[in-house]
Design a protein around this motif. Structure first.
Motif, PDB file in Angstrom:
ATOM      1  N   GLU A   1      41.893 -31.363  -2.310  1.00  0.00           N
ATOM      2  CA  GLU A   1      43.147 -31.896  -3.044  1.00  0.00           C
ATOM      3  C   GLU A   1      44.247 -32.502  -2.227  1.00  0.00           C
ATOM      4  O   GLU A   1      44.737 -33.527  -2.515  1.00  0.00           O
TER       5      GLU A   1
ATOM      6  N   SER B   1      45.514 -36.308  -2.145  1.00  0.00           N
ATOM      7  CA  SER B   1      46.677 -36.783  -2.652  1.00  0.00           C
ATOM      8  C   SER B   1      47.484 -37.103  -1.549  1.00  0.00           C
ATOM      9  O   SER B   1      48.819 -37.556  -1.654  1.00  0.00           O
TER      10      SER B   1
ATOM     11  N   VAL C   1      45.811 -41.783  -2.259  1.00  0.00           N
ATOM     12  CA  VAL C   1      46.836 -42.634  -3.111  1.00  0.00           C
ATOM     13  C   VAL C   1      47.861 -43.095  -2.255  1.00  0.00           C
ATOM     14  O   VAL C   1      48.238 -42.766  -1.180  1.00  0.00           O
TER      15      VAL C   1
ATOM     16  N   MET D   1      53.541 -43.631  -4.610  1.00  0.00           N
ATOM     17  CA  MET D   1      53.234 -43.214  -5.873  1.00  0.00           C
ATOM     18  C   MET D   1      53.540 -41.764  -6.237  1.00  0.00           C
ATOM     19  O   MET D   1      53.418 -41.068  -5.422  1.00  0.00           O
TER      20      MET D   1
ATOM     21  N   LYS E   1      51.964 -39.572  -7.557  1.00  0.00           N
ATOM     22  CA  LYS E   1      50.761 -38.855  -7.585  1.00  0.00           C
ATOM     23  C   LYS E   1      50.583 -38.337  -5.970  1.00  0.00           C
ATOM     24  O   LYS E   1      49.898 -37.372  -5.711  1.00  0.00           O
ATOM     25  N   SER E   2      51.243 -38.816  -5.074  1.00  0.00           N
ATOM     26  CA  SER E   2      51.129 -38.707  -3.887  1.00  0.00           C
ATOM     27  C   SER E   2      51.870 -37.486  -3.181  1.00  0.00           C
ATOM     28  O   SER E   2      53.190 -37.500  -3.462  1.00  0.00           O
TER      29      SER E   2
ATOM     30  N   HIS F   1      56.107 -36.808  -2.782  1.00  0.00           N
ATOM     31  CA  HIS F   1      57.061 -35.599  -2.940  1.00  0.00           C
ATOM     32  C   HIS F   1      57.340 -34.975  -1.782  1.00  0.00           C
ATOM     33  O   HIS F   1      58.561 -34.391  -1.716  1.00  0.00           O
TER      34      HIS F   1
ATOM     35  N   ARG G   1      56.643 -30.307  -8.048  1.00  0.00           N
ATOM     36  CA  ARG G   1      55.231 -30.172  -7.956  1.00  0.00           C
ATOM     37  C   ARG G   1      54.655 -28.968  -8.492  1.00  0.00           C
ATOM     38  O   ARG G   1      53.841 -28.743  -9.206  1.00  0.00           O
TER      39      ARG G   1
ATOM     40  N   GLN H   1      55.543 -28.235 -12.313  1.00  0.00           N
ATOM     41  CA  GLN H   1      54.452 -29.035 -13.127  1.00  0.00           C
ATOM     42  C   GLN H   1      53.150 -28.122 -13.192  1.00  0.00           C
ATOM     43  O   GLN H   1      52.528 -28.197 -13.992  1.00  0.00           O
TER      44      GLN H   1
ATOM     45  N   GLN I   1      47.617 -26.355 -13.526  1.00  0.00           N
ATOM     46  CA  GLN I   1      46.695 -26.959 -12.533  1.00  0.00           C
ATOM     47  C   GLN I   1      46.917 -26.395 -11.118  1.00  0.00           C
ATOM     48  O   GLN I   1      47.889 -26.340 -10.348  1.00  0.00           O
TER      49      GLN I   1
ATOM     50  N   GLN J   1      46.456 -27.879  -7.838  1.00  0.00           N
ATOM     51  CA  GLN J   1      47.751 -28.764  -7.504  1.00  0.00           C
ATOM     52  C   GLN J   1      48.893 -27.755  -6.827  1.00  0.00           C
ATOM     53  O   GLN J   1      49.457 -28.140  -5.853  1.00  0.00           O
TER      54      GLN J   1
END
Lengths: 256, 300
Positions: free
Chosen positions: B80, B84, B88, B92, B94-95, B99, B254, B257, B263, B266
């Motif tokens: 993961e 990440s 990506v 983005m 998602k990256s 973050h 992150r 979320q 998740q 994540q």
């Protein structure tokens, strides 16, 4: 340690009262809205009128999560430090990792622990255990190395066993370090428990109350909780300082 | 937090060959992790294993590749992280690089402000006797308050004043990390001995000359020890500052979320990312420390 002087107590009190007075004057004088910063008198009034809620939160956060977690975490760190002392290989392997982990943002474990141990106080206590373990491990390990070669050689010449040396020389010598860790941990424990409450709680607890009251803009209640936290933290710290003086009375910094 | 004292008392663990023991301990941790993943994930994986007909190979493969595990296997986290970070584009949402950068920037600003505040307070405390007696107990008391608990309020209040984004988070970092710097610098600025101070007096040096030419150089080793603690705390402050306010970006956001949507992988990836940043920052301060001390003529 030199004797206590009146000014040691008087100056901080004067300073504190000065800050509070300034705060009150600014808030009232400039008409700062209470959603931004409530006046100290408003906070005191809210504190007195919501004692039952504050007590419930206190029990949930401090009595159920902070204190057990603090005891378990510190004890575990201490025992592992003794184990490391017995097995040098373990110390060489674990200590660098412990130093690294102590610098990491361990609070980030909070969501994971809440997932594992559920919403109630168990997950908060677990968070406190994780946060308090490493400072104690590092400090106790350093403390166990603190006794001098001369003293150890003396114990050796008495023919004392490892346990006797540990109990009579090395543990007492380690106590200043252990108390240092306990003090650090008392702050960390409060932070850990309160942050873990952000990730889900039953409807009580200091962290829960703070985050919901912030959402409702009830800042006087938030400040009342902060006052509880501050008083708890200071009493906790003060007790430790008192205990430290009784236990490590021999230490140079306390000698007259 | 008074972690500064911990690092001051920390022994310079430069015993010969700690690489092998560290490697062994890491391996043991990995092994325990993989084994523990089987019973811990049992709640989630049991039906699937039963459906697949049981057997050791099924147990292992399901326990270590569950999409929403109780505890992900280390290789899942590594995958993961890899996806990440390198999978990506870094801008983005998602990256993790994105973050991480959000958190890092507020950490650095807060660290900078906190170090400045800490040094300024220490200089004031060393020079003004009234402050030394009145301010010091309050600075210590201020750290017994769980400042992180106040973070949401600080962010909401500053937000309503028009400060959003970077500044409120940095202020929390600043508040957390000034303390070790102050304590360390007070110790450092008062570390010159009476004889050295007397020498400065015989030179007829002014207070500022004593500060710049004697006290400040003497305090540099103390400064760096505290800065290492402070930079780690600043990162923690930034992460927590992102948690309670529904921030959309940053390591803390992150984590939040991830916990909302279950998740797990994540969350763990974000946690490791935060840890890498922390280790990197502490390492960087260490490099600057070694360079500076060498330039100042200290022997390592």
């Amino acid at each position: 340690m030199r004797k206590w002087q009146l000014s040691d107590i008087l100056y901080p009190i004067i300073f504190g009262i000065g800050v509070l007075a300034l705060w009150q004057a600014v808030v009232k004088g400039f008409g700062v809205p209470p959603v931004l910063l409530p006046a100290p008198t408003d906070i005191a009034a809210k504190f007195m009128s919501s004692l039952p809620i504050l007590w419930v939160d206190f029990v949930q956060t401090v009595i159920r999560a902070v204190i057990p977690g603090w005891i378990i975490g510190s004890l575990a760190g201490f025992l592992v430090a003794i184990l490391c002392d017995r097995i040098p290989f373990l110390r060489r392997g674990l200590l660098p990792l412990g130093n690294l982990v102590a610098a990491l943002p361990i609070v980030g474990m909070a969501p994971i622990l809440v997932m594992w141990f559920g919403f109630d106080w168990h997950s908060k206590a677990a968070m406190v255990v994780v946060m308090t373990f490493f400072p104690m491990l590092i400090n106790a390990t350093a403390g166990l190395q603190a006794s001098g070669h001369l003293e150890r050689d003396l114990m050796l010449s008495y023919g004392s066993s490892w346990w006797q040396t540990l109990l009579k020389l090395r543990l007492p010598a380690a106590m200043p370090f252990v108390f240092n860790a306990l003090k650090i941990n008392s702050t960390l424990a409060m932070i850990g428990a309160i942050v873990a409450e952000f990730f889900g709680t039953p409807t009580m607890g200091m962290g829960f109350r703070i985050s919901t009251e912030v959402g409702r803009l009830g800042l006087d209640m938030v400040w009342a909780e902060i006052a509880v936290a501050a008083i708890t933290g200071s009493v906790f710290y003060g007790l430790l300082v008192f205990l430290e003086r009784r236990v490590t009375f021999w230490h140079p910094s306390y000698r007259r | 937090m008074s972690a500064s004292t911990a690092s001051a008392t920390r022994p310079r663990a430069k015993e010969e060959g700690s690489a092998l023991p560290v490697a062994v301990v890491c391996l043991v941790i990995l092994l325990v992790w993989y084994i523990a993943a089987i019973p811990m994930n049992w709640v989630v994986t049991e039906p699937k294993i039963a459906a697949a007909g049981g057997g050791l190979s099924n147990i292992l493969s399901f326990s270590w590749s569950e999409a929403r595990p109780v505890i992900p296997a280390p290789h899942q986290i590594a995958l993961e992280l890899w996806n990440s970070v390198f999978g990506v584009k870094p801008w983005m949402p998602k990256s993790l690089v994105y973050h991480g950068w959000v958190t890092l920037s507020s950490t650095l600003l807060g660290f900078f402000l906190g170090a400045l505040l800490g040094i300024a307070l220490a200089i004031a405390i060393v020079h003004v006797t009234f402050l030394a007696k009145s301010l010091m107990p309050w600075i210590i008391a201020s750290q017994t308050i769980p400042i992180l608990a106040i973070a949401p309020m600080v962010i909401v209040v500053l937000g309503s004043l028009g400060f959003t984004g970077l500044v409120p988070k940095s202020l929390i970092s600043m508040y957390l990390c000034f303390f070790p710097v102050t304590i360390g610098m007070v110790k450092g600025l008062t570390s010159p001995e009476t004889m050295q101070l007397d020498l400065m007096r015989t030179y007829n040096a002014s207070t500022s000359e004593v500060l710049w030419k004697l006290r400040f150089p003497a305090s540099v080793p103390f400064l760096f020890t505290s800065l290492k603690v402070a930079v780690a705390i600043a990162l923690t402050g930034a992460i927590v500052g992102e948690m309670p306010t529904g921030a959309v970006a940053g390591i803390g956001a992150r984590l939040l979320q991830g916990s909302y949507f279950g998740q797990t992988v994540q969350i763990w990836a974000a946690l490791f990312m935060g840890s890498f940043i922390a280790a990197g920052l502490v390492w960087l301060v260490g490099v600057v420390e070694r360079f500076t001390l060498r330039r100042m003529g200290a022997r390592p």
